[in-house]
Design an enzyme around this catalytic site. Structure first.
Site, PDB file in Angstrom:
ATOM      1  N   TYR A   5      16.031   1.020  -4.286  1.00 20.76           N
ATOM      2  CA  TYR A   5      14.873   1.336  -3.143  1.00 20.76           C
ATOM      3  C   TYR A   5      15.846   1.401  -1.718  1.00 20.76           C
ATOM      4  O   TYR A   5      15.018   1.532  -1.048  1.00 20.76           O
ATOM      5  CB  TYR A   5      14.279   0.856  -3.398  1.00 20.76           C
ATOM      6  CG  TYR A   5      13.335   1.202  -4.555  1.00 20.76           C
ATOM      7  CD1 TYR A   5      12.481   1.384  -4.608  1.00 20.76           C
ATOM      8  CD2 TYR A   5      13.248  -0.448  -5.304  1.00 20.76           C
ATOM      9  CE1 TYR A   5      11.684   2.087  -6.116  1.00 20.76           C
ATOM     10  CE2 TYR A   5      12.579  -0.352  -6.518  1.00 20.76           C
ATOM     11  CZ  TYR A   5      12.354   0.346  -7.176  1.00 20.76           C
ATOM     12  OH  TYR A   5      11.212   1.170  -8.194  1.00 20.76           O
ATOM     13  N   HIS A  52      10.515   4.899   1.816  1.00 25.87           N
ATOM     14  CA  HIS A  52       9.754   4.356   1.600  1.00 25.87           C
ATOM     15  C   HIS A  52      10.231   3.434   2.211  1.00 25.87           C
ATOM     16  O   HIS A  52       9.186   2.495   2.523  1.00 25.87           O
ATOM     17  CB  HIS A  52       9.021   4.612  -0.379  1.00 25.87           C
ATOM     18  CG  HIS A  52       7.923   4.006  -0.257  1.00 25.87           C
ATOM     19  ND1 HIS A  52       6.763   4.830   0.413  1.00 25.87           N
ATOM     20  CD2 HIS A  52       7.031   3.770  -1.155  1.00 25.87           C
ATOM     21  CE1 HIS A  52       5.436   4.484   0.418  1.00 25.87           C
ATOM     22  NE2 HIS A  52       4.985   3.590  -0.632  1.00 25.87           N
ATOM     23  N   TYR A  73       7.432  -6.072  -3.747  1.00 24.56           N
ATOM     24  CA  TYR A  73       7.021  -4.521  -3.609  1.00 24.56           C
ATOM     25  C   TYR A  73       5.926  -4.139  -3.040  1.00 24.56           C
ATOM     26  O   TYR A  73       5.475  -4.433  -2.498  1.00 24.56           O
ATOM     27  CB  TYR A  73       6.847  -4.046  -4.862  1.00 24.56           C
ATOM     28  CG  TYR A  73       8.208  -4.206  -5.931  1.00 24.56           C
ATOM     29  CD1 TYR A  73       8.996  -3.174  -6.245  1.00 24.56           C
ATOM     30  CD2 TYR A  73       8.208  -5.311  -6.486  1.00 24.56           C
ATOM     31  CE1 TYR A  73      10.254  -3.979  -6.498  1.00 24.56           C
ATOM     32  CE2 TYR A  73       9.853  -5.629  -7.243  1.00 24.56           C
ATOM     33  CZ  TYR A  73      10.653  -4.458  -7.872  1.00 24.56           C
ATOM     34  OH  TYR A  73      11.893  -5.348  -8.053  1.00 24.56           O
ATOM     35  N   ASN A 107       2.715  -2.344  -2.511  1.00 19.53           N
ATOM     36  CA  ASN A 107       2.144  -2.092  -3.063  1.00 19.53           C
ATOM     37  C   ASN A 107       0.856  -3.282  -2.962  1.00 19.53           C
ATOM     38  O   ASN A 107       0.418  -4.000  -2.669  1.00 19.53           O
ATOM     39  CB  ASN A 107       1.179  -1.938  -4.772  1.00 19.53           C
ATOM     40  CG  ASN A 107       2.004  -0.415  -4.807  1.00 19.53           C
ATOM     41  OD1 ASN A 107       2.225   0.224  -4.189  1.00 19.53           O
ATOM     42  ND2 ASN A 107       1.740   0.517  -5.951  1.00 19.53           N
ATOM     43  N   ASN A 149       0.182   2.616   0.541  1.00 24.20           N
ATOM     44  CA  ASN A 149       0.376   1.862  -0.797  1.00 24.20           C
ATOM     45  C   ASN A 149       0.035  -0.007  -0.142  1.00 24.20           C
ATOM     46  O   ASN A 149      -0.303  -0.594  -0.511  1.00 24.20           O
ATOM     47  CB  ASN A 149       0.410   1.667  -1.705  1.00 24.20           C
ATOM     48  CG  ASN A 149      -0.394   3.200  -2.863  1.00 24.20           C
ATOM     49  OD1 ASN A 149      -1.193   3.090  -2.473  1.00 24.20           O
ATOM     50  ND2 ASN A 149       0.375   3.744  -3.806  1.00 24.20           N
TER      51      ASN A 149
END
EC number: 3.1.1.29
Length: 185
Positions: A14, A19, A65, A67, A113
């Site tokens: 990632y 994001h 993460y 969320n 999120n």
């Protein structure tokens, strides 16, 4: 103390995704002050702490993460007893064109999120540094889009904006939020 949270997802896969722009930005700001991050398991984050211009500051990158970012934020905020007005979250925003920066206090999570997680645990009265990643083209799936990497030209644009935030970050330390807001536009 000022708490600055960069939102993103842990892991090399990632690292350069849209994001993860919050992680990229907070690392750039911390590097400006010659700080490095270390893992703090009890806070579920990577953390860099310092006193800069007589102001205590704590930079964090949640390792939970996106969320579940709020879990890390509440642990650090509670431990250091930090007021909402001294909490700054840096995050990606699909409603802003690529590289556009906006600063605001409070408001909606816009479907993000990471912000939803934070809002559900500490409320929404904190400061946000929103970094535009643009919207997907041709009905491309939003989830796939935010987890995709920037093109070379997009990355260059975003990094110029992040450098602008880093170069003006001292205004936050001086409690000159209106001036910071005007300088990063």
């Amino acid at each position: 103390m000022i708490l600055v949270i960069g939102l993103g997802n842990p892991g090399i896969v990632y690292q350069y995704t849209r994001h993860n722009i919050g992680f990229i930005a907070i690392e750039r700001i911390a590097n400006k002050y010659h700080l490095s991050f270390s893992t703090k398991q009890k806070f579920n984050c990577k953390i860099a702490e310092a006193i800069i211009d007589r102001q205590k500051i704590c930079f964090i990158k949640p390792t939970t993460y996106m969320n579940l970012s709020g879990k890390s934020v509440i642990l650090v905020k509670t431990y250091y007893n930090i007021n909402y007005e001294k909490v700054f979250v840096i995050h990606d925003d699909i409603d802003l064109e690529i590289g556009r920066i906006k600063f605001k206090t409070g408001g909606s999570n816009g479907g993000h999120n990471g912000l939803k997680s934070i809002d559900s645990i500490i409320g929404s009265h904190y400061n946000r540094i929103r970094i535009g990643i643009g919207r997907p083209q041709n009905n491309h799936d939003v989830a796939d889009y935010v987890l995709s990497n920037f093109s070379e030209s997009e990355y260059k644009t975003v990094m110029q904006s992040i450098d602008n935030v880093a170069n003006n970050f001292g205004l936050i330390l001086e409690h000159k939020l209106a001036e910071f807001k005007n300088k990063i536009v």
